[in-house]
Design a protein around this motif. Structure first.
Motif, short mmCIF file in Angstrom:
data_model
loop_
_atom_site.label_atom_id
_atom_site.label_comp_id
_atom_site.label_asym_id
_atom_site.label_seq_id
_atom_site.Cartn_x
_atom_site.Cartn_y
_atom_site.Cartn_z
N MET A 1 24.95 -2.17 -18.14
CA MET A 1 26.21 -2.55 -18.78
C MET A 1 27.37 -1.77 -18.15
O MET A 1 27.28 -0.56 -17.98
CB MET A 1 26.17 -2.29 -20.29
CG MET A 1 27.49 -2.56 -21.00
SD MET A 1 27.47 -2.24 -22.77
CE MET A 1 26.55 -3.65 -23.36
N TYR A 2 28.44 -2.49 -17.83
CA TYR A 2 29.62 -1.85 -17.27
C TYR A 2 30.47 -1.27 -18.39
O TYR A 2 30.48 -1.78 -19.51
CB TYR A 2 30.46 -2.86 -16.49
CG TYR A 2 29.78 -3.37 -15.24
CD1 TYR A 2 29.78 -2.61 -14.07
CD2 TYR A 2 29.14 -4.61 -15.24
CE1 TYR A 2 29.14 -3.07 -12.93
CE2 TYR A 2 28.50 -5.08 -14.10
CZ TYR A 2 28.51 -4.31 -12.95
OH TYR A 2 27.88 -4.77 -11.82
N GLU A 3 31.20 -0.24 -18.07
CA GLU A 3 32.15 0.28 -19.04
C GLU A 3 33.32 -0.69 -19.20
O GLU A 3 33.79 -0.93 -20.30
CB GLU A 3 32.67 1.65 -18.60
CG GLU A 3 31.63 2.76 -18.65
CD GLU A 3 32.21 4.08 -18.20
OE1 GLU A 3 32.96 4.72 -18.98
OE2 GLU A 3 31.94 4.48 -17.04
N VAL A 4 33.77 -1.25 -18.07
CA VAL A 4 34.90 -2.19 -18.09
C VAL A 4 34.61 -3.34 -17.15
O VAL A 4 34.26 -3.12 -15.98
CB VAL A 4 36.22 -1.50 -17.67
CG1 VAL A 4 37.37 -2.50 -17.70
CG2 VAL A 4 36.53 -0.31 -18.57
N LEU A 5 34.79 -4.56 -17.63
CA LEU A 5 34.75 -5.75 -16.79
C LEU A 5 36.18 -6.27 -16.66
O LEU A 5 36.85 -6.52 -17.67
CB LEU A 5 33.85 -6.83 -17.40
CG LEU A 5 33.86 -8.18 -16.66
CD1 LEU A 5 33.28 -8.03 -15.25
CD2 LEU A 5 33.09 -9.24 -17.46
N ILE A 6 36.65 -6.41 -15.42
CA ILE A 6 37.99 -6.94 -15.17
C ILE A 6 37.84 -8.38 -14.69
O ILE A 6 37.15 -8.65 -13.70
CB ILE A 6 38.73 -6.12 -14.09
CG1 ILE A 6 38.74 -4.63 -14.45
CG2 ILE A 6 40.15 -6.64 -13.91
CD1 ILE A 6 39.19 -3.74 -13.30
N ILE A 165 27.20 -11.22 -17.61
CA ILE A 165 27.57 -9.84 -17.32
C ILE A 165 27.87 -9.14 -18.65
O ILE A 165 28.55 -9.71 -19.52
CB ILE A 165 28.82 -9.78 -16.41
CG1 ILE A 165 28.54 -10.52 -15.09
CG2 ILE A 165 29.22 -8.34 -16.13
CD1 ILE A 165 29.75 -10.61 -14.19
N TYR A 166 27.39 -7.92 -18.80
CA TYR A 166 27.58 -7.16 -20.03
C TYR A 166 28.53 -5.99 -19.77
O TYR A 166 28.46 -5.33 -18.74
CB TYR A 166 26.24 -6.65 -20.55
CG TYR A 166 25.27 -7.75 -20.88
CD1 TYR A 166 25.27 -8.34 -22.15
CD2 TYR A 166 24.35 -8.19 -19.94
CE1 TYR A 166 24.37 -9.37 -22.45
CE2 TYR A 166 23.46 -9.23 -20.23
CZ TYR A 166 23.48 -9.81 -21.49
OH TYR A 166 22.61 -10.83 -21.79
N ALA A 167 29.42 -5.77 -20.71
CA ALA A 167 30.39 -4.67 -20.57
C ALA A 167 30.79 -4.17 -21.94
O ALA A 167 30.73 -4.90 -22.94
CB ALA A 167 31.62 -5.15 -19.81
N GLN A 168 31.20 -2.92 -21.98
CA GLN A 168 31.69 -2.36 -23.24
C GLN A 168 33.04 -2.96 -23.61
O GLN A 168 33.31 -3.25 -24.77
CB GLN A 168 31.79 -0.83 -23.13
CG GLN A 168 30.45 -0.14 -22.96
CD GLN A 168 30.61 1.35 -22.70
OE1 GLN A 168 31.69 1.92 -22.85
NE2 GLN A 168 29.52 2.00 -22.27
#
Length: 366
Positions: A1-6, A165-168
């Motif tokens: 998991m990403y901290e931030v997805l842009i 895609i998973y992100a916080q």
């Protein structure tokens, strides 16, 4: 998991990615296009070829930088990109509603503005070298965003099929109207949030730019600045787009006719634009080395149906409804969401800076 997805690899998303990378935050940058830059794109003389160092390119999107825009001026300095003054010597060509031409008007509408050496895409090219390639994914069109216990899951359409895609947290660095038009949310957003997105017109979405490149800026020898105003068209506003060293000459103009009319004319629009340039700047204007026509209203990754009636560059509407969606897991950071320089390249950098500061504040408080 990403901290931030842009989501969105225009200058706002790329600048945010650079700032996050410098901070050591685990991010991913995606875009539906096959290229970086969003509405920033510049064309070289040899169409489709990679421009060599120092060669000029002609902006099909944003063109100018202003001295009072701190972020873009600082960024170009940091990247080692030169800015040069918009040519403003000579008189303006005025065409009235009856077709009469006046070349005696001493006016320079864009005097004091700056252009980017190599075109504004030089900024995109330089920024791309600052990003880790494995964190950037093109041809990823977001279809839905779902709220989860620990963040969000984002379903994308790619050349290889659907991908999640998973992100916080997710930062939408694309125009809000496009988000409302193309992305589904689970659970659904509040009606007032969706309406707020739809109410913010996308900058340049209704615009069309025409560029004609010549062997030299011949109009300068006739005492003309390259600026023009017409009440007939198709070009309503014209400016000199030549490189600083005058190795070529170039005129570009905004097409003032509605999007539906432009699209109905097809290639005939180019012929009419050249005919107009000949009327306003003389017979040499009818024989360019190259022409380009960029109609942003025909680009589904820029414009929606609602943007086709746009006759002038819009001002952004209220953004308060877009704050703190899903407890702040969703953020917006496109040029349209900037409070001071809304819609401009400077505004895109302003939005990226705000998103970065908000993300750091969230990190500190959690």
């Amino acid at each position: 998991m990403y901290e931030v997805l842009i989501v969105g690899a225009g200058i706002s998303g790329m600048r945010l990615a650079q700032l996050l990378q410098q901070r050591g935050i685990h991010y991913c940058l995606i875009d539906a296009r096959l290229r970086l830059g969003g509405r920033i794109v510049s064309q070289s003389m040899a169409e489709g070829a990679q421009p060599e160092s120092g060669h000029h390119r002609y902006d099909l999107g944003p063109s100018w930088v202003w001295p009072n825009q701190p972020r873009i001026n600082q960024l170009t300095r940091q990247l080692g990109i030169k800015l040069y003054p918009q040519y403003d010597h000579g008189t303006l060509v005025y065409q009235d509603q009856f077709g009469s031409i006046d070349t005696t008007i001493d006016a320079a509408p864009m005097s004091g503005s700056l252009r980017v050496q190599g075109g504004q895409q030089s900024i995109i090219d330089h920024l791309s070298t600052k990003l880790e390639t494995e964190r950037v994914r093109l041809n990823h069109a977001v279809r839905s965003i779902t709220q989860g216990k620990a963040g969000v899951s984002v379903k994308c359409a790619t050349a290889c099929g659907a991908k999640t895609i998973y992100a916080q947290r997710i930062v939408l660095a694309v125009p809000p109207r496009l988000v409302a038009n193309a992305i589904s949310f689970f659970p659904k957003l509040k009606p007032e949030q969706t309406q707020a997105m739809c109410d913010i017109p996308t900058w340049m979405a209704g615009q069309s730019k025409f560029t004609a490149v010549y062997s030299k800026p011949f109009w300068r020898n006739h005492g003309l600045s390259g600026d023009g105003v017409s009440h007939i068209g198709p070009l309503s506003e014209i400016h000199d787009a030549s490189p600083e060293n005058e190795s070529r000459g170039a005129l570009f103009g905004f097409i003032g006719w509605p999007a539906q009319q432009r699209q109905a004319l097809g290639k005939e629009l180019i012929a009419q634009a050249l005919s107009q340039l000949r009327q306003m700047f003389g017979p040499e204007a009818a024989h360019p080395l190259q022409v380009s026509l960029q109609d942003w209203a025909a680009d589904p990754l820029t414009a929606t149906v609602a943007d086709l009636e746009q006759k002038a560059q819009p001002q952004s509407g209220s953004l308060k409804e877009l704050d703190h969606i899903w407890q702040g897991r969703i953020m917006f950071a496109s040029a349209e969401t900037a409070k001071v320089f809304s819609g401009l390249v400077e505004g895109a950098l302003e939005a990226a800076e705000k998103a970065f500061n908000d993300l750091i504040e969230y990190e500190v408080n959690h």
